[in-house]
Design a protein around this motif. Structure first.
Motif, short mmCIF file in Angstrom:
data_model
loop_
_atom_site.label_atom_id
_atom_site.label_comp_id
_atom_site.label_asym_id
_atom_site.label_seq_id
_atom_site.Cartn_x
_atom_site.Cartn_y
_atom_site.Cartn_z
N ILE A 288 8.26 7.03 8.48
CA ILE A 288 7.13 5.98 8.89
C ILE A 288 7.57 4.70 8.45
O ILE A 288 7.33 3.53 9.38
CB ILE A 288 5.87 6.59 8.55
N LEU A 289 7.73 4.44 7.04
CA LEU A 289 8.14 3.09 6.59
C LEU A 289 9.48 2.59 7.34
O LEU A 289 9.10 1.08 7.76
CB LEU A 289 8.24 3.14 5.14
N LYS A 290 10.30 3.21 7.61
CA LYS A 290 11.46 2.69 8.23
C LYS A 290 11.11 2.25 9.70
O LYS A 290 11.52 1.04 10.10
CB LYS A 290 12.59 3.95 8.25
N LYS A 291 10.20 3.24 10.52
CA LYS A 291 10.05 2.78 11.76
C LYS A 291 9.03 1.42 11.72
O LYS A 291 9.37 0.57 12.67
CB LYS A 291 9.14 3.95 12.30
N MET A 292 8.26 1.31 10.83
CA MET A 292 7.53 -0.10 10.63
C MET A 292 8.19 -1.22 10.37
O MET A 292 7.83 -2.15 10.85
CB MET A 292 6.25 0.31 9.46
N GLY B 50 0.68 -1.20 0.03
CA GLY B 50 0.06 0.00 0.08
C GLY B 50 0.93 1.31 -0.03
O GLY B 50 1.89 1.22 -0.57
N LYS B 51 0.34 2.40 0.62
CA LYS B 51 1.03 3.63 0.70
C LYS B 51 1.10 4.05 2.23
O LYS B 51 0.45 3.97 3.16
CB LYS B 51 0.17 4.53 -0.19
N VAL B 52 2.35 4.72 2.27
CA VAL B 52 2.69 5.49 3.56
C VAL B 52 2.96 6.75 3.29
O VAL B 52 3.64 7.33 2.11
CB VAL B 52 3.82 4.74 4.22
N PRO B 53 2.99 7.72 4.32
CA PRO B 53 3.07 9.13 4.18
C PRO B 53 4.43 9.51 3.85
O PRO B 53 4.63 10.51 3.10
CB PRO B 53 2.63 9.72 5.19
N ASN B 54 5.55 8.84 4.42
CA ASN B 54 6.87 9.02 4.42
C ASN B 54 7.86 8.03 4.48
O ASN B 54 7.46 6.93 5.14
CB ASN B 54 7.36 10.43 5.18
N GLN B 55 8.99 8.17 4.20
CA GLN B 55 10.03 7.11 4.25
C GLN B 55 10.30 6.89 5.71
O GLN B 55 10.64 5.74 6.26
CB GLN B 55 11.28 7.50 3.74
N VAL C 8 11.48 -8.59 5.83
CA VAL C 8 10.20 -7.55 5.70
C VAL C 8 10.10 -7.11 4.25
O VAL C 8 11.19 -6.50 3.77
CB VAL C 8 10.18 -6.31 6.64
N ASP C 9 9.21 -7.36 3.48
CA ASP C 9 9.10 -6.85 2.18
C ASP C 9 8.39 -5.72 1.85
O ASP C 9 7.18 -5.72 2.15
CB ASP C 9 8.45 -8.18 1.26
N THR C 10 9.10 -4.52 1.53
CA THR C 10 8.31 -3.45 1.34
C THR C 10 8.16 -3.06 -0.25
O THR C 10 8.06 -1.87 -0.60
CB THR C 10 9.22 -2.05 1.99
N THR C 11 8.38 -4.08 -1.18
CA THR C 11 8.60 -3.61 -2.56
C THR C 11 7.21 -3.18 -3.05
O THR C 11 6.96 -2.60 -4.12
CB THR C 11 9.02 -5.11 -3.48
N GLN C 12 6.10 -3.55 -2.43
CA GLN C 12 4.87 -3.24 -2.78
C GLN C 12 4.21 -1.99 -1.99
O GLN C 12 2.87 -1.85 -1.84
CB GLN C 12 3.85 -4.42 -2.54
N VAL C 13 5.17 -1.19 -1.48
CA VAL C 13 4.98 0.04 -0.59
C VAL C 13 5.14 1.41 -1.45
O VAL C 13 6.34 1.38 -1.85
CB VAL C 13 5.50 0.09 0.63
N SER C 14 4.39 2.31 -1.80
CA SER C 14 4.85 3.72 -2.32
C SER C 14 4.63 4.55 -1.23
O SER C 14 3.87 4.62 -0.33
CB SER C 14 4.16 3.61 -3.46
N ILE C 15 5.49 5.61 -1.20
CA ILE C 15 5.57 6.73 -0.37
C ILE C 15 4.57 7.95 -1.09
O ILE C 15 4.73 8.19 -2.18
CB ILE C 15 6.79 7.34 -0.44
N GLU C 16 3.54 8.32 -0.50
CA GLU C 16 2.71 9.46 -0.76
C GLU C 16 3.44 10.51 -0.94
O GLU C 16 4.16 11.10 -0.30
CB GLU C 16 1.40 9.47 0.09
#
Length: 120
Positions: free
Chosen positions: A95-99, A88-93, A112-120
């Motif tokens: 937050i993604l790093k923390k997750m 999905g989508k996250v507001p910024n890098q 942890v696979d983040t290839t399907q995450v985009s930054i809004e």
């Protein structure tokens, strides 16, 4: 609403834990009635029971318990074996790093696979 409720329709039970002790499962052998097998860490549910989606549910619970991570309704948590998959989508890098760091801290997570995450 919270991650656990939104993704899995579950309310957090009072015994739910991110890293519970596994319950023993009876082994399907006729040689001994006391033989047990251990639940794989990625299949461990919120209360130590066997759960096919246990790792994803425990990661969702860990996100709920982290005060720095709000429920992001454009992001989903899944698992493939011992890999946590974020989609999905996250507001910024940041937050993604923390997750990713929180997901890695959950017992049973090998990647942890983040290839399907985009930054809004």
């Amino acid at each position: 609403m919270g991650w656990l409720k939104r993704l899995f329709g579950l309310e957090k039970s009072e015994n739910a834990q991110v890293n519970p002790q596994p319950q023993s499962l009876p082994q399907a052998t006729s040689s001994t009635a006391t033989a047990t097998q251990t639940i794989l860490p990625e299949r461990l549910g919120l209360n130590g029971e066997y759960d096919e989606s246990g790792l994803a549910k425990r990661v969702a619970l860990a996100f709920d318990q982290d005060s720095q991570i709000d429920d992001i309704n454009t992001l989903w948590v899944a698992q493939t074996g011992s890999t946590v998959v974020l989609k999905g989508k996250v507001p910024n890098q940041d937050i993604l790093k923390k997750m990713v760091n929180v997901a890695r801290s959950v017992n049973g997570t090998n990647a942890v696979d983040t290839t399907q995450v985009s930054i809004e």
